[in-house]
Scaffold this motif. Sequence first.
Motif, PDB file in Angstrom:
ATOM      1  N   ALA A 161       0.836  -1.202   0.000  1.00  0.00           N
ATOM      2  CA  ALA A 161       0.000   0.000   0.000  1.00  0.00           C
ATOM      3  C   ALA A 161       0.872   1.254   0.000  1.00  0.00           C
ATOM      4  O   ALA A 161       0.562   2.232  -0.695  1.00  0.00           O
ATOM      5  CB  ALA A 161      -0.926  -0.012   1.211  1.00  0.00           C
ATOM      6  N   GLU A 162       1.971   1.219   0.774  1.00  0.00           N
ATOM      7  CA  GLU A 162       2.865   2.378   0.826  1.00  0.00           C
ATOM      8  C   GLU A 162       3.589   2.602  -0.505  1.00  0.00           C
ATOM      9  O   GLU A 162       3.933   3.730  -0.845  1.00  0.00           O
ATOM     10  CB  GLU A 162       3.874   2.216   1.970  1.00  0.00           C
ATOM     11  CG  GLU A 162       3.251   2.460   3.328  1.00  0.00           C
ATOM     12  CD  GLU A 162       4.273   2.609   4.443  1.00  0.00           C
ATOM     13  OE1 GLU A 162       5.489   2.411   4.188  1.00  0.00           O
ATOM     14  OE2 GLU A 162       3.859   2.911   5.570  1.00  0.00           O
ATOM     15  N   THR A 165       1.027   4.641  -2.215  1.00  0.00           N
ATOM     16  CA  THR A 165       0.757   5.977  -1.654  1.00  0.00           C
ATOM     17  C   THR A 165       2.010   6.826  -1.501  1.00  0.00           C
ATOM     18  O   THR A 165       1.918   8.045  -1.377  1.00  0.00           O
ATOM     19  CB  THR A 165       0.101   5.852  -0.260  1.00  0.00           C
ATOM     20  OG1 THR A 165       1.017   5.205   0.625  1.00  0.00           O
ATOM     21  CG2 THR A 165      -1.214   5.083  -0.334  1.00  0.00           C
TER      22      THR A 165
END
Length: 198
Positions: A161-162, A165
């Motif tokens: 996810a990072e 993002t």
Amino acid sequence: RWNGRKQNYSAVLGGRRTKEGMINDGLTVYFGSKQTHLFFRFYEKDYERASQEMTSVEAIREMYGLRNRYEISMRKEISTDFIKRYIEQDFDLADEGVKIINDNLTFYDKEGNLDSEWYDMMGRMDAYHFTVRPEAPDLNRKYTWFERGGPVSTYLLLKKAEELTGESRLEEIFNEAELTERQEKFLKEFRMIRGANV
């Protein structure tokens, strides 16, 4: 008043309802935790005897005197070492039992002195101390828990996810993370074992 290695205790006042009314089965006091290697149970034997002989507690005390009983529950290394020592030395089990109790429980009178009545009843004041070999910390169990418990998949999810993002919270979390007191103890024991085996 009491003190000693065993800090936990519980007391149970037993009884039952009969046609004649409520019958007191006596008081049972437990010292220690049932999950530990050593656990004590004290109970009023005269109530049990009265129930067996279908007579009053007063009659039992008149016939046999005041009789209470203690039981010592041992587990794991403590029980194995105790039995081995008994086979080798053939000592008096009751005497050794009293010494084990004396090593774990110390009783005081109202003035804060050793309770002479207690030690007179037990018949001795000396103690026997168990030496328990510490179990080596099992790092494999920690790896297994980590693999099966979900932290790895959660880490991978957050990492991926990072990547989308552009955040770096995982790195911040790792940098600020601290071991718990229990984990520090585990690591200290692990270092000692590793050091001893080098």
